[in-house]
Design an enzyme around this catalytic site. Structure first.
Site, short mmCIF file in Angstrom:
data_model
loop_
_atom_site.label_atom_id
_atom_site.label_comp_id
_atom_site.label_asym_id
_atom_site.label_seq_id
_atom_site.Cartn_x
_atom_site.Cartn_y
_atom_site.Cartn_z
N TYR A 13 0.83 -1.21 0.03
CA TYR A 13 -0.09 -0.18 0.03
C TYR A 13 0.67 1.29 0.05
O TYR A 13 2.13 1.24 0.10
CB TYR A 13 -1.04 0.05 1.17
CG TYR A 13 -0.33 0.27 2.60
CD1 TYR A 13 0.70 -0.45 3.07
CD2 TYR A 13 -0.56 1.51 3.29
CE1 TYR A 13 1.12 -0.29 4.35
CE2 TYR A 13 0.09 1.96 4.42
CZ TYR A 13 0.80 1.02 5.01
OH TYR A 13 1.40 1.29 6.23
N ARG A 40 8.02 4.02 -4.68
CA ARG A 40 8.07 2.86 -3.75
C ARG A 40 6.93 1.53 -3.85
O ARG A 40 7.14 0.66 -3.38
CB ARG A 40 7.97 3.59 -2.50
CG ARG A 40 8.04 2.80 -1.05
CD ARG A 40 8.04 3.40 -0.04
NE ARG A 40 6.95 3.88 0.53
CZ ARG A 40 6.80 4.91 1.51
NH1 ARG A 40 7.61 4.86 2.40
NH2 ARG A 40 5.59 5.39 1.70
N ARG A 76 -6.92 -20.59 -2.10
CA ARG A 76 -6.24 -20.59 -1.06
C ARG A 76 -5.05 -21.42 -1.18
O ARG A 76 -5.19 -22.70 -1.01
CB ARG A 76 -6.88 -20.56 0.21
CG ARG A 76 -5.84 -20.16 1.50
CD ARG A 76 -6.67 -20.22 2.92
NE ARG A 76 -5.98 -19.76 3.99
CZ ARG A 76 -5.11 -20.99 4.61
NH1 ARG A 76 -5.03 -21.99 4.32
NH2 ARG A 76 -4.58 -20.47 5.65
N LYS A 117 6.54 -2.19 2.01
CA LYS A 117 5.47 -1.40 2.66
C LYS A 117 4.01 -2.67 2.44
O LYS A 117 3.25 -2.43 1.50
CB LYS A 117 5.10 -0.11 2.01
CG LYS A 117 4.11 0.97 2.68
CD LYS A 117 4.40 2.34 2.35
CE LYS A 117 3.31 2.96 2.98
NZ LYS A 117 3.21 3.17 4.56
N GLU A 143 11.92 2.12 14.48
CA GLU A 143 10.96 3.32 13.99
C GLU A 143 9.53 3.34 14.92
O GLU A 143 9.37 2.61 15.73
CB GLU A 143 10.68 3.05 12.43
CG GLU A 143 9.72 1.63 12.20
CD GLU A 143 9.78 1.35 10.65
OE1 GLU A 143 9.66 2.57 9.92
OE2 GLU A 143 9.57 0.31 10.47
N LEU A 203 10.81 0.90 7.26
CA LEU A 203 10.48 1.50 6.02
C LEU A 203 11.28 2.80 5.75
O LEU A 203 11.30 3.81 6.65
CB LEU A 203 8.83 1.81 6.06
CG LEU A 203 8.40 2.18 4.53
CD1 LEU A 203 8.13 1.02 3.73
CD2 LEU A 203 6.98 2.91 4.76
N1 PMP Z 1 7.66 3.57 9.03
C1 PMP Z 1 6.57 2.97 8.72
C2 PMP Z 1 6.44 1.56 9.66
C3 PMP Z 1 5.32 3.50 8.42
O1 PMP Z 1 4.26 2.79 8.25
C4 PMP Z 1 5.37 4.84 7.73
C5 PMP Z 1 4.23 5.47 7.07
N2 PMP Z 1 3.91 4.67 6.13
C6 PMP Z 1 6.73 5.44 7.74
C7 PMP Z 1 7.58 4.99 8.32
C8 PMP Z 1 6.90 6.89 7.12
O2 PMP Z 1 6.73 6.79 5.71
P1 PMP Z 1 6.47 7.88 4.91
O3 PMP Z 1 7.26 9.02 5.02
O4 PMP Z 1 6.66 7.59 3.43
O5 PMP Z 1 5.03 8.13 5.10
#
Ligand code: PMP
Length: 283
Positions: A32, A51, A99, A147, A179, A203
């Site tokens: 997503y 991405r 499945r 993601k 994070e 991410l």
């Molecule tokens: N880390 C994670 C786990 C996230 O879910 C997000 C937001 N989707 C981010 C970092 C930040 O990414 P972005 O700046 O691309 O929104």
């Protein structure tokens, strides 16, 4: 009622349907993106679709979605829903197939869906007052660079934090902060700005990449290196970055107040620089 996008069509939100055999539903076999919208325009759209391609390639999806097509349904959703400020959520699943743990060898039609959500981005309360975060163990898998919609632990972490009176959770692996539940993390200590290196445990945020550029523009050097919970608790300033939070100040980590408990000056200047740029490049 919102109009949403599903597989090439726009429908009322309660009329859009997905198969019970969709691999996104059964295996979280889907990726997503969330793109922010300010003044009815898309911020950093190009980076988000790039991405999305990367995530689909990492999961070995057999076909990618055309970028012009994605842009067209984003614009149409903004128009249909008269969206001024908020976000567009886009999800692509591997598709519908019987499945099996074995991923289908043949190419199947991906499910593509998107919807709008209103949110205050520029004048949010969190930007004005800052947020409080607590640390907890990072129990996710080790491919957080993709993601995917496999977000259950992140959701549990966020919920644990809010149940305890915090706004978000910063996750730890071996004492180092990875994070936030849905954002990248930053601290400033003795004029050193630090954010974790981008590896498979986080991410690589679009906002993180842009903020690195903004910092350069302001003549600040950023060290991309992991830091510990103790480093964070004793930081002079702290903030997090994400597409819809932009740069959000952090004013408390666990029981430690950060700085004077108000959003820090550097954080504020970086946010202002980011917004200036975002408004210039919005499409
Ligand atoms: N880390 C994670 C786990 C996230 O879910 C997000 C937001 N989707 C981010 C970092 C930040 O990414 P972005 O700046 O691309 O929104």
């Amino acid at each position: 009622m919102r109009q949403v996008y599903i597989n090439g069509e726009f429908k009322k939100e309660d009329e859009a349907k997905v198969s019970i055999f969709d691999r996104g539903l059964l295996f979280s076999d889907s990726v997503y993106e969330v793109t922010s919208v300010i003044n009815s325009k898309l911020i950093d759209f190009k980076y988000h679709v790039e991405r999305l391609d990367r995530s689909m390639n990492e999961l070995k999806f057999k076909t990618l979605i055309d970028h012009d097509e994605i842009l067209a349904f984003h614009r149409k959703l903004i128009e249909l829903n008269n969206l001024k400020e908020g976000m567009i959520y886009t999800q692509v699943t591997r598709g519908v197939v019987d499945r099996s743990f074995d991923m289908p060898k043949q190419a199947i039609k991906p499910t593509v869906l998107a919807f709008t959500q209103e949110k205050k981005i520029l004048e949010s309360d969190t930007a004005k007052n800052g947020i409080k975060v607590m640390t907890l163990e990072d129990m996710r898998w080790k491919r957080n660079d993709i993601k995917t919609t496999q977000l259950l632990y992140a959701s549990m972490a966020k919920s644990e934090a809010t149940a305890k009176g915090f706004d978000d959770a910063w996750m730890l692996r071996q004492g180092y902060v990875t994070e936030g539940s849905s954002n990248n993390v930053w601290i400033i200590r003795s004029k050193n700005i630090m954010t974790r290196q981008s590896d498979n445990l986080i991410l690589s945020g679009i906002t993180r990449a842009v903020v690195l550029e903004c910092a350069k523009k302001l003549d600040y050097e950023v060290i991309t290196k992991n830091f510990t919970k103790v480093d964070a608790e004793s930081a002079d300033e702290a903030f997090m970055t994400s597409a819809t939070g932009l740069i959000t100040p952090v004013v408390k980590i666990n029981s430690s107040q950060i700085g004077d408990g108000k959003p820090g000056n550097f954080t504020k200047s970086l946010r202002a620089e980011y917004i200036k740029r975002a408004l210039e490049i919005a499409i």
